[in-house]
Design a protein around this motif. Structure first.
Motif, mmCIF file in Angstrom:
data_model
loop_
_atom_site.group_PDB
_atom_site.id
_atom_site.type_symbol
_atom_site.label_atom_id
_atom_site.label_comp_id
_atom_site.label_asym_id
_atom_site.label_seq_id
_atom_site.Cartn_x
_atom_site.Cartn_y
_atom_site.Cartn_z
ATOM 1 N N ASP A 1 0.840 -1.192 0.000
ATOM 2 C CA ASP A 1 0.000 0.000 0.000
ATOM 3 C C ASP A 1 0.879 1.247 0.000
ATOM 4 O OD1 ASP A 1 -2.306 -1.474 0.022
ATOM 5 O OD2 ASP A 1 -2.524 -1.435 2.207
ATOM 6 N N GLY A 2 0.617 2.149 -0.941
ATOM 7 C CA GLY A 2 1.361 3.396 -1.028
ATOM 8 C C GLY A 2 2.693 3.292 -1.745
ATOM 9 N N GLU A 3 3.090 2.107 -2.142
ATOM 10 C CA GLU A 3 4.374 1.921 -2.825
ATOM 11 C C GLU A 3 4.209 2.234 -4.312
ATOM 12 O OE1 GLU A 3 7.960 -1.360 -2.796
ATOM 13 O OE2 GLU A 3 5.918 -2.051 -2.508
ATOM 14 N N LYS A 4 5.062 3.087 -4.827
ATOM 15 C CA LYS A 4 4.998 3.471 -6.238
ATOM 16 C C LYS A 4 5.701 2.413 -7.090
ATOM 17 C CE LYS A 4 4.914 8.399 -5.310
ATOM 18 N NZ LYS A 4 5.561 9.682 -5.543
ATOM 19 N N PRO A 5 5.165 2.147 -8.312
ATOM 20 C CA PRO A 5 5.796 1.144 -9.168
ATOM 21 C C PRO A 5 7.104 1.615 -9.797
ATOM 22 C CG PRO A 5 3.872 2.053 -10.242
ATOM 23 C CD PRO A 5 3.908 2.622 -8.862
ATOM 24 N N LEU A 6 7.267 2.926 -9.948
ATOM 25 C CA LEU A 6 8.513 3.423 -10.523
ATOM 26 C C LEU A 6 8.814 4.826 -10.034
ATOM 27 C CD1 LEU A 6 7.867 5.535 -13.131
ATOM 28 C CD2 LEU A 6 7.122 3.389 -14.083
ATOM 29 N N GLU A 7 10.070 5.186 -10.206
ATOM 30 C CA GLU A 7 10.545 6.517 -9.822
ATOM 31 C C GLU A 7 11.434 7.022 -10.956
ATOM 32 O OE1 GLU A 7 13.581 8.382 -6.469
ATOM 33 O OE2 GLU A 7 12.761 6.370 -6.188
ATOM 34 N N ILE B 1 15.490 5.576 -14.303
ATOM 35 C CA ILE B 1 14.171 5.128 -13.894
ATOM 36 C C ILE B 1 14.343 3.880 -13.028
ATOM 37 C CG2 ILE B 1 11.911 4.341 -14.684
ATOM 38 C CD1 ILE B 1 12.576 5.839 -17.340
ATOM 39 N N LYS B 2 13.851 3.968 -11.820
ATOM 40 C CA LYS B 2 13.910 2.841 -10.890
ATOM 41 C C LYS B 2 12.545 2.172 -10.900
ATOM 42 C CE LYS B 2 15.473 1.911 -6.189
ATOM 43 N NZ LYS B 2 15.970 2.535 -4.942
ATOM 44 N N ILE B 3 12.506 0.922 -11.332
ATOM 45 C CA ILE B 3 11.250 0.187 -11.459
ATOM 46 C C ILE B 3 11.227 -0.909 -10.401
ATOM 47 C CG2 ILE B 3 9.800 -1.193 -12.986
ATOM 48 C CD1 ILE B 3 10.945 0.398 -15.322
ATOM 49 N N TRP B 4 10.215 -0.832 -9.528
ATOM 50 C CA TRP B 4 10.091 -1.753 -8.401
ATOM 51 C C TRP B 4 9.324 -3.008 -8.783
ATOM 52 C CZ3 TRP B 4 12.657 -1.045 -3.979
ATOM 53 C CH2 TRP B 4 13.176 0.232 -3.745
ATOM 54 N N LYS B 5 9.622 -4.085 -8.081
ATOM 55 C CA LYS B 5 8.915 -5.374 -8.164
ATOM 56 C C LYS B 5 9.009 -6.005 -9.550
ATOM 57 C CE LYS B 5 7.469 -4.626 -3.980
ATOM 58 N NZ LYS B 5 7.799 -5.351 -2.799
ATOM 59 N N GLN B 6 10.122 -5.785 -10.228
ATOM 60 C CA GLN B 6 10.384 -6.415 -11.514
ATOM 61 C C GLN B 6 11.822 -6.921 -11.512
ATOM 62 O OE1 GLN B 6 8.144 -7.067 -13.800
ATOM 63 N NE2 GLN B 6 6.542 -5.924 -12.753
ATOM 64 N N ASP B 7 12.178 -7.715 -12.540
ATOM 65 C CA ASP B 7 13.510 -8.305 -12.571
ATOM 66 C C ASP B 7 14.116 -8.202 -13.971
ATOM 67 O OD1 ASP B 7 12.020 -10.136 -13.950
ATOM 68 O OD2 ASP B 7 12.412 -11.809 -12.613
ATOM 69 N N HIS B 8 15.120 -9.045 -14.240
ATOM 70 C CA HIS B 8 15.828 -9.012 -15.520
ATOM 71 C C HIS B 8 14.906 -9.206 -16.718
ATOM 72 C CE1 HIS B 8 20.074 -8.832 -14.396
ATOM 73 N NE2 HIS B 8 19.790 -9.630 -13.377
#
Length: 144
Positions: free
Chosen positions: A14-20, A33-40
């Motif tokens: 909750d409240g976590e952004k998918p990217l910055e 660009i920092k992309i969260w919850k993804q991988d290679h």
């Protein structure tokens, strides 16, 4: 065990952004660009699609640590489009490609079922690529 729970690797809290997006102040028309919850997997698809865009001068990524669920994407453009717009376009093209792949898979699966039943009347319509870029007919390993 030091590894995080598996769900923490792909579910946004909750409240976590998918990217910055961080605009680069030293290099013109560049962004990190920092992309969260993804991988290679996602990072490499985006990078490859970005590199097919004539307006993109550089695209690369890194995964700082395998136990941390994010990657950092660096993009530099020629100024005709912004780095964030280039990433958005690349993402839309990847989604289009995956939709085409899904449809093609369904067609082939249906054809295989018809062949198993002995029905020779089924002929799938020819598939025409609607775009250029990653996955487009270029004679490379992504042809399907």
């Amino acid at each position: 065990m030091n590894a995080p729970n598996r769900f923490e690797l792909f579910i946004l809290q909750d409240g976590e952004k998918p990217l910055e997006i961080i605009e680069d102040t030293k290099i013109p028309n560049a962004a990190t660009i920092k992309i969260w919850k993804q991988d290679h997997t996602m990072a490499n698809m985006i990078r490859a699609q970005l590199l097919t865009n004539a307006n993109v001068l550089f695209a690369g990524y890194k995964v700082p640590h395998p136990l941390e669920p994010y990657f950092i994407l660096k993009v530099q453009t020629d100024g005709h489009v912004t780095p964030s717009a280039a990433v958005q376009t690349a993402s839309q093209e990847i989604m289009s490609l995956l939709t085409q792949l899904t449809e093609r898979f369904k067609q082939e699966f249906t054809r295989k079922e018809m062949d198993a039943l002995g029905d020779d009347s089924y002929a799938p319509p020819p598939v025409q690529p609607a775009h250029t870029g990653w996955g487009a007919p270029a004679g490379d390993y992504t042809d399907f």
